[in-house]
Motif scaffolding. Sequence first.
Motif, PDB file in Angstrom:
ATOM      1  N   ASN A 290      25.528   7.252  24.149  1.00  0.00           N
ATOM      2  CA  ASN A 290      26.958   7.120  23.877  1.00  0.00           C
ATOM      3  C   ASN A 290      27.625   8.447  24.236  1.00  0.00           C
TER       4      ASN A 290
ATOM      5  N   MET B 275      23.597  -4.320  15.707  1.00  0.00           N
ATOM      6  CA  MET B 275      24.320  -3.127  15.267  1.00  0.00           C
ATOM      7  C   MET B 275      23.368  -2.122  14.633  1.00  0.00           C
TER       8      MET B 275
ATOM      9  N   PRO C 131      18.322  -1.443  23.674  1.00  0.00           N
ATOM     10  CA  PRO C 131      19.398  -2.124  22.934  1.00  0.00           C
ATOM     11  C   PRO C 131      19.085  -3.606  22.799  1.00  0.00           C
TER      12      PRO C 131
ATOM     13  N   ASN D 241      33.891  -5.290  21.673  1.00  0.00           N
ATOM     14  CA  ASN D 241      32.592  -5.978  21.690  1.00  0.00           C
ATOM     15  C   ASN D 241      32.541  -7.236  20.845  1.00  0.00           C
TER      16      ASN D 241
ATOM     17  N   ARG E  10      19.337   3.811  17.810  1.00  0.00           N
ATOM     18  CA  ARG E  10      19.328   4.477  19.119  1.00  0.00           C
ATOM     19  C   ARG E  10      20.111   5.788  19.069  1.00  0.00           C
ATOM     20  N   GLU E  11      21.299   5.761  18.445  1.00  0.00           N
ATOM     21  CA  GLU E  11      22.109   6.968  18.452  1.00  0.00           C
ATOM     22  C   GLU E  11      21.489   8.057  17.582  1.00  0.00           C
TER      23      GLU E  11
ATOM     24  N   THR F 199      21.861  -0.257  17.368  1.00  0.00           N
ATOM     25  CA  THR F 199      22.777   0.760  17.886  1.00  0.00           C
ATOM     26  C   THR F 199      22.681   2.037  17.074  1.00  0.00           C
TER      27      THR F 199
ATOM     28  N   GLU G 147      35.516   0.109  19.910  1.00  0.00           N
ATOM     29  CA  GLU G 147      34.287  -0.585  20.284  1.00  0.00           C
ATOM     30  C   GLU G 147      34.185  -1.920  19.555  1.00  0.00           C
TER      31      GLU G 147
END
Lengths: 298, 298, 298, 298, 298
Positions: B149, C269, C289, B198, C275-276, C272, B194
């Motif tokens: 991101n 979500m 993802p 989304n 991952r971040e 997400t 977002e």
Amino acid sequence: MIVRTKPGLRDVLFSINGSILPRIAWRLVTIALVCLAAILASQQHPGIFGQISAIPFTLIGIALSVFMSFRNGTCYDRWWEGRKLWGGLIIACRSFARLASTLDEPDRQYLLRGLCGFANGLAARLRGRDEPAALAAWCDEPSLAASPNPTDALLHRMGHHCLLLMQEGRIGAIHHSLLEAQLGALSQVQAGCERIANTPIPFAYSLLLHRTAYMFCLALPFALAGPLNWWTFMPVIVVSYTFFGLDALGDQLEDPFGLEPNALPLDAMTRTVEREMLALLGETPLPPPAAPQRYVLT
Amino acid sequence: MIVRTKPGLRDVLFSINGSILPRIAWRLVTIALVCLAAILASQQHPGIFGQISAIPFTLIGIALSVFMSFRNGTCYDRWWEGRKLWGGLIIACRSFARLASTLDEPDRQYLLRGLCGFANGLAARLRGRDEPAALAAWCDEPSLAASPNPTDALLHRMGHHCLLLMQEGRIGAIHHSLLEAQLGALSQVQAGCERIANTPIPFAYSLLLHRTAYMFCLALPFALAGPLNWWTFMPVIVVSYTFFGLDALGDQLEDPFGLEPNALPLDAMTRTVEREMLALLGETPLPPPAAPQRYVLT
Amino acid sequence: MIVRTKPGLRDVLFSINGSILPRIAWRLVTIALVCLAAILASQQHPGIFGQISAIPFTLIGIALSVFMSFRNGTCYDRWWEGRKLWGGLIIACRSFARLASTLDEPDRQYLLRGLCGFANGLAARLRGRDEPAALAAWCDEPSLAASPNPTDALLHRMGHHCLLLMQEGRIGAIHHSLLEAQLGALSQVQAGCERIANTPIPFAYSLLLHRTAYMFCLALPFALAGPLNWWTFMPVIVVSYTFFGLDALGDQLEDPFGLEPNALPLDAMTRTVEREMLALLGETPLPPPAAPQRYVLT
Amino acid sequence: MIVRTKPGLRDVLFSINGSILPRIAWRLVTIALVCLAAILASQQHPGIFGQISAIPFTLIGIALSVFMSFRNGTCYDRWWEGRKLWGGLIIACRSFARLASTLDEPDRQYLLRGLCGFANGLAARLRGRDEPAALAAWCDEPSLAASPNPTDALLHRMGHHCLLLMQEGRIGAIHHSLLEAQLGALSQVQAGCERIANTPIPFAYSLLLHRTAYMFCLALPFALAGPLNWWTFMPVIVVSYTFFGLDALGDQLEDPFGLEPNALPLDAMTRTVEREMLALLGETPLPPPAAPQRYVLT
Amino acid sequence: MIVRTKPGLRDVLFSINGSILPRIAWRLVTIALVCLAAILASQQHPGIFGQISAIPFTLIGIALSVFMSFRNGTCYDRWWEGRKLWGGLIIACRSFARLASTLDEPDRQYLLRGLCGFANGLAARLRGRDEPAALAAWCDEPSLAASPNPTDALLHRMGHHCLLLMQEGRIGAIHHSLLEAQLGALSQVQAGCERIANTPIPFAYSLLLHRTAYMFCLALPFALAGPLNWWTFMPVIVVSYTFFGLDALGDQLEDPFGLEPNALPLDAMTRTVEREMLALLGETPLPPPAAPQRYVLT
């Protein structure tokens, strides 16, 4: 803003000033002429429109009511949000002044006059008047005029001044954060007002509703001329008055910072801020409060 | 965003640009052909559709109006919330700049250019453009591109920079908390955008309304062909124009960050941020403000 | 969540997946059979239903439209509020990570992995999966499982850890208050989600609308069979499809955290967030993802 | 609150418990008797009611639907706001407990038990039970009972205790401000609940809608008895069931803190708070969670 | 505010007090007379109004319902927002008192009595009573009367007092910021109430709806006199009662701070604040709580 008491029976019958009538008079005349033509044609050739069914009018009438209600609600929300934002401006000015009450006199003078300048500058900006001139009366800094956003530049300077007060140790860091919070509130007011002023309701929306309303009111005489004859005028004018009136009102409320009679009284609210700030600075006599002119407060 | 003055009579009659008409032209042609077929069949075999009752059309028409109004209101809310979020971005940038006005020049340069980078990166992310490239013009850190991101990674770096300023004692803890609050506001703007981009309105919803609208408009000619004959075209086209138009408008507003004519002018708002930040950094000449092209501001 | 492009003409005609049709198929079949019976009875004994007036159907149809619109709007609001809450979770995680960027590596590791654990635990709690197991993968504290609310217990531990950091003087009190504010936001997300999951729309409401919709659709064939004969099927099926479909959609959106196709993609979500956070901890490779399966993202 | 799975076909047909039916049974019987009288009169003197026009029924029916929808939406909003407030109570308790986790054991004991007392006291206050008794079980201070607002007096004492902790230097000023913020949230919850409990929807509103609904349902049989004869019962009962049912539901939701089946489960939520607080204090065994009795959670 | 139990059958039939009936009685009499004229004319010249179509009445009836619902909803929102603001006043007073519990007795006395003065002053200001006199009973500072906004001037003084407490080192900066936050909340309450009191719904809006409602109800007898004869009275009176009643209710709720029976009980809420503050100051006996007079609490 129109300042009148609640409409009594006489107002309901004869009030023109403050009514939406003058604004839609030409459209109503057009509809009346179409109505006349439809009645005459119907008398010449009986039955020519007689078979026109009621279904499509009911359908479009319902859809139009529902969607114009949605658009009017949205326009009103913009108008009311604009008023809330200016209410927030007044709150922020009062709270800032309360928190500045122990500052040295020159600082207090500079900052409270800056608040008056901010209110004047924002009103000028939203109404397309000379923004630097509105600021100049309250804050003697020629550099403001060069900024792409003079009103925000004034706020920037006031924030810079508060930061310096803190760095010089004349106010504590917490005290500074309380003053800054009020400046942040003023930033929110300004950006909120710019949002409303610069972002109209999507053009295609207004256009679609205008078109449907026109088509509906123009077609209505042909549906009623057969059975109603000369009585046709009455329902057609009432229906057109209602739909065109609501449509025109939505247009007026969509831009709450303009100079229409129903727009918000930015100048009167700016004067309120001036009076309260100047009273705290001990100035006399205070400028008089704004008074409505022919029922309209600008 | 379409930038036009309020529609006057001429616009109402002839405006194509900014109208929803081009987008639904094919559907209207289809309906017109169905209408023609119904009229011809009705003339050949009188009475074939004559008994079709008005009740179901009124019922579906009401339900359709009420639910399309709900869907349109929801789509408009998404669009307006998107605008509010970008308004919040502008507020946060201005407030951050105000609070950074006493920092050393290199820090101020780094952070204010970072704000420009954030706005550009977010616009690129929402419009599916090259996000790392948009950031690179404002912030020279190649590692950003590797993040899942990149725009949030830039914010992370700016926050880290502010924390270091505090730990080195160059700003106080309270001052840091004020700067951080603005970064937090930017995080909220990004995650809010977002969310809107989304999470479309539930697919089954749009599908159900599309289907009901199609069925309704396709069935309408058969109900009216008997009594109205050649007049059938008029109400059918008006009704179809209204329902299909509102449906298509809802589709456009549902995705407020796209490139449709009615989408939000992200690039123009990014430019506003750039101009104000660069002016505070003393750069001249400033990039020009964004201008609409054929009434459309992107 | 169903991930599809906007429905084109082909989707409108043939799309089954993502449609509400499968869920209401049996009800439509029932209505069709009642319709058949009504037509046959009407052919055997002409006039038996002929006098049934249109008034009650219009009345109930309007009331049903208005109230189902209200219920659907409410259900949609719950769904959208659920999405906003999870958006708030993402914001809080990013802001916490930004504020934790200067902590020592073990603390940062513990806290950021704790955020991943919180997201996983909340998703498990809302979907009725094994909550302690979801937490265990990210936070090695067996005592959590014994708590009446394991996900909140994790948050409690993270808050305790931050308090200790402050009391040991490793972060300042203001810095601590910023971290704590993000934990408070996570508490709000959790309690908000629990509120939506545990408090359905009042049962009597749903029941009343279900009953009225059933009675309405079951009575409709008898009103139309006389005048319309075999054409009766068309309006009855369209009306039933619209009302039952909207009713079933409301049911789906009422519980936004379930596993229906239109529910919110909690797992995507959560991924997400993972991952971040893992990218900020420097882990490679990152988990991929989440991808939709047959158009559905869970 | 009624805890049931989604209504299936069997529930729709036979469910009494949780339905609004028992509450409006007498009104439906009255309407049925009026209906019988109208039918008999119509058979004796054919045509006596025959000319009654459909227009007024459609007009009042639409107005009634629109305004009852408004009233029901408002009642539901009160109910849902009440739920949100109690959700806020749970959030504040959890956050307070997290922030109190490093306090000395006696202080922690005193404050967390105080939170349980606050929840119990507020529930007692809203339901008209013995408020001082509910507080006494958790907080041993006889002076509370003498206050005009015992639950707020408890909060006052807890706030005083926190202030003393700060003044004695046992917690920092910032830490104190975080604890106090949660007490402020509890104050907001209490005043919000008192607002809903003490300020019903304007009496004239409810009265006007009740009267219109009664007049409408009483007049309906006379309009339908002529054309429909014995079939009159069906539409009249369905229409009356829908309007009276929605009316009665609005009445129930208007007061969300009462003891009606659809009211909010204050006691169950209080128990949730108790369980979580006592678990943090290490007490075993915990009181069991509240279980629904005949589908109703109080 | 009208304090009554839920309307039972007897209330529905005979309740006058608290009803909107007295306020619209003259309009209903006018409509009844028009009705009588229409019936007589119709009997003299049968068919004279007979051809008046139902379409326009349905159309205007729907539009009127939708837009009056919008206006009533807006008026109710103003009323409810006013109540929320006064609820916020109560919250701020309680929280301020909690935070002031460790101050020296004279300061606490001065500040808590100041809160009572603020509530009294605001009520006097909103109801057009003598504002300085209302303040004088609680705060002995003659200079307040000279201010353009005496109630805000009192708040200014209280804020100044708190700032001095901080600068003299008697409370910490953080403690001061918590007290100041409550004063800021009171500023918001005052400006919010002034906004509602000074900014009515746009005059043209109310006028348009009044006019349409009048025209509608005056035209209705002519449409129904032909077919219904003496029965005309019933639907016309019911329809007029509903529309005029909702219109008059909207008027009452639009100004929530007035002295109409449905206005908010400002004096009772002021008394609540007085009782709670005086109890904290240890005064006895407390003034009694406000009691409704003939069901009305002012």
